[in-house]
Design a protein around this motif. Sequence first.
Motif, PDB file in Angstrom:
ATOM      1  N   GLU A   1       8.714   6.034  -4.941  1.00 23.90           N
ATOM      2  CA  GLU A   1       7.838   5.332  -5.398  1.00 23.90           C
ATOM      3  C   GLU A   1       6.674   5.301  -4.240  1.00 23.90           C
ATOM      4  O   GLU A   1       5.539   4.885  -4.453  1.00 23.90           O
ATOM      5  CB  GLU A   1       8.334   3.698  -5.367  1.00 23.90           C
ATOM      6  N   GLN A   2       7.058   5.687  -2.973  1.00 23.94           N
ATOM      7  CA  GLN A   2       6.143   5.707  -2.045  1.00 23.94           C
ATOM      8  C   GLN A   2       5.309   7.024  -1.939  1.00 23.94           C
ATOM      9  O   GLN A   2       5.815   7.829  -2.595  1.00 23.94           O
ATOM     10  CB  GLN A   2       6.864   5.880  -0.483  1.00 23.94           C
ATOM     11  N   GLY A   3       4.343   6.935  -1.612  1.00 24.06           N
ATOM     12  CA  GLY A   3       3.329   7.950  -1.463  1.00 24.06           C
ATOM     13  C   GLY A   3       1.636   7.668  -1.772  1.00 24.06           C
ATOM     14  O   GLY A   3       1.420   6.685  -2.363  1.00 24.06           O
ATOM     15  N   SER A   4       0.863   8.488  -1.145  1.00 22.32           N
ATOM     16  CA  SER A   4      -0.353   8.157  -1.442  1.00 22.32           C
ATOM     17  C   SER A   4      -0.875   8.717  -2.969  1.00 22.32           C
ATOM     18  O   SER A   4      -0.172   9.769  -3.242  1.00 22.32           O
ATOM     19  CB  SER A   4      -1.299   9.117  -0.478  1.00 22.32           C
ATOM     20  N   GLU A   5      -1.394   7.834  -3.589  1.00 22.64           N
ATOM     21  CA  GLU A   5      -1.070   7.920  -5.094  1.00 22.64           C
ATOM     22  C   GLU A   5      -2.157   9.102  -5.528  1.00 22.64           C
ATOM     23  O   GLU A   5      -1.803   9.916  -6.313  1.00 22.64           O
ATOM     24  CB  GLU A   5      -1.827   6.716  -5.842  1.00 22.64           C
ATOM     25  N   ASP A   6      -3.299   9.337  -4.940  1.00 25.52           N
ATOM     26  CA  ASP A   6      -4.201  10.176  -5.228  1.00 25.52           C
ATOM     27  C   ASP A   6      -3.583  11.733  -4.829  1.00 25.52           C
ATOM     28  O   ASP A   6      -3.537  12.394  -5.859  1.00 25.52           O
ATOM     29  CB  ASP A   6      -5.551   9.996  -4.709  1.00 25.52           C
ATOM     30  N   VAL A   7      -3.182  11.862  -3.739  1.00 21.23           N
ATOM     31  CA  VAL A   7      -2.605  13.322  -3.299  1.00 21.23           C
ATOM     32  C   VAL A   7      -1.361  13.445  -4.231  1.00 21.23           C
ATOM     33  O   VAL A   7      -1.241  14.654  -4.712  1.00 21.23           O
ATOM     34  CB  VAL A   7      -2.412  13.126  -1.928  1.00 21.23           C
ATOM     35  N   THR A   8      -0.378  12.554  -4.348  1.00 15.97           N
ATOM     36  CA  THR A   8       0.934  12.702  -5.222  1.00 15.97           C
ATOM     37  C   THR A   8       0.422  13.182  -6.526  1.00 15.97           C
ATOM     38  O   THR A   8       0.954  13.791  -6.857  1.00 15.97           O
ATOM     39  CB  THR A   8       1.640  11.437  -4.983  1.00 15.97           C
ATOM     40  N   LEU A   9      -0.556  12.328  -7.175  1.00 13.26           N
ATOM     41  CA  LEU A   9      -0.933  12.756  -8.642  1.00 13.26           C
ATOM     42  C   LEU A   9      -1.392  14.167  -8.633  1.00 13.26           C
ATOM     43  O   LEU A   9      -1.060  14.988  -9.576  1.00 13.26           O
ATOM     44  CB  LEU A   9      -1.923  11.619  -9.145  1.00 13.26           C
ATOM     45  N   ALA A  10      -2.198  14.498  -7.527  1.00 12.79           N
ATOM     46  CA  ALA A  10      -2.715  16.008  -7.581  1.00 12.79           C
ATOM     47  C   ALA A  10      -1.764  16.886  -7.532  1.00 12.79           C
ATOM     48  O   ALA A  10      -1.924  17.904  -8.376  1.00 12.79           O
ATOM     49  CB  ALA A  10      -3.783  16.041  -6.504  1.00 12.79           C
ATOM     50  N   ARG A  11      -0.636  16.834  -6.875  1.00 14.12           N
ATOM     51  CA  ARG A  11       0.151  17.907  -6.747  1.00 14.12           C
ATOM     52  C   ARG A  11       1.059  17.909  -7.995  1.00 14.12           C
ATOM     53  O   ARG A  11       1.319  18.795  -8.535  1.00 14.12           O
ATOM     54  CB  ARG A  11       1.340  17.448  -5.661  1.00 14.12           C
TER      55      ARG A  11
ATOM     56  N   ARG B   1       0.746  -1.230  -0.075  1.00 13.77           N
ATOM     57  CA  ARG B   1       0.106  -0.068  -0.067  1.00 13.77           C
ATOM     58  C   ARG B   1       0.754   1.192  -0.054  1.00 13.77           C
ATOM     59  O   ARG B   1       0.550   2.146  -0.666  1.00 13.77           O
ATOM     60  CB  ARG B   1      -0.992  -0.013   1.143  1.00 13.77           C
ATOM     61  N   LYS B   2       1.926   1.294   0.599  1.00 11.41           N
ATOM     62  CA  LYS B   2       2.784   2.434   0.847  1.00 11.41           C
ATOM     63  C   LYS B   2       3.604   2.884  -0.509  1.00 11.41           C
ATOM     64  O   LYS B   2       4.288   3.801  -0.510  1.00 11.41           O
ATOM     65  CB  LYS B   2       3.849   2.466   1.940  1.00 11.41           C
ATOM     66  N   PHE B   3       3.174   1.755  -1.369  1.00 10.03           N
ATOM     67  CA  PHE B   3       3.978   2.158  -2.986  1.00 10.03           C
ATOM     68  C   PHE B   3       3.261   2.104  -4.046  1.00 10.03           C
ATOM     69  O   PHE B   3       3.342   1.997  -5.113  1.00 10.03           O
ATOM     70  CB  PHE B   3       5.014   0.807  -3.249  1.00 10.03           C
ATOM     71  N   LEU B   4       1.679   2.896  -3.621  1.00  7.06           N
ATOM     72  CA  LEU B   4       0.746   2.743  -4.647  1.00  7.06           C
ATOM     73  C   LEU B   4       1.158   3.984  -5.504  1.00  7.06           C
ATOM     74  O   LEU B   4       0.866   3.847  -6.855  1.00  7.06           O
ATOM     75  CB  LEU B   4      -0.608   3.201  -4.081  1.00  7.06           C
ATOM     76  N   TRP B   5       1.919   5.220  -5.414  1.00  9.49           N
ATOM     77  CA  TRP B   5       2.312   6.029  -6.395  1.00  9.49           C
ATOM     78  C   TRP B   5       2.954   5.392  -7.400  1.00  9.49           C
ATOM     79  O   TRP B   5       3.084   5.668  -8.548  1.00  9.49           O
ATOM     80  CB  TRP B   5       3.110   7.186  -5.617  1.00  9.49           C
TER      81      TRP B   5
END
Length: 190
Positions: free
Chosen positions: A123-133, A23-27
């Motif tokens: 690679e780590q990060g919340s995919e939706d928040v990281t994508l938004a930035r 889960r922590k590698f979704l980004w």
Amino acid sequence: MLFFSSKTNRSQAIIGLNVTEGRKFLWGKVKAAFKYIYEHHINDADWFMKADDDTYVIVENLRNMLEQEDTTQLTYFGLRFILKNNTKRIHMDGGAGYVMSKAVLTKLVEIGLENASLCRQQEQGSEDVTLARCLESLGVSYGDSRDESGKQRFFRIPLGAYFKMAVPEEVRRVEYYPSAESFMTFAGSY
């Protein structure tokens, strides 16, 4: 429709990505999936949707919403969330799924994903928040996915909760549009 995982499974048509599982590698997984789609399928569609394996989509409703939109615009759609304790930071919730135009996917892959000043390289990060930035830094705007009555079309939690008006407080706090409106769309518009 394409299915991605960290391991290929030809019998189930699952495309394996060279990513770390968890889960922590979704980004990292989402970045790899976007690159794969761009390299193999960019000319196969005008819109690209990221959805989890437990996301339910009424394709006809999605198609009706998107046929009004211009695929050359740098816009993406989904359930708009406010980052906790920061009303200026918005993102589309990954659990509800989100849709980006061909123009967005192209700019994301060609310009953003390999540029550390625009998009997170780890690679780590919340995919939706990281994508938004990342998309914000590329000049991509948030589309309004509500219907003509101002009611939501994307939902974060099981629909039964909306019917019972039992939307958890932690969800209501981060929804950009009030969940009571979301309930009314599903019940009345579709």
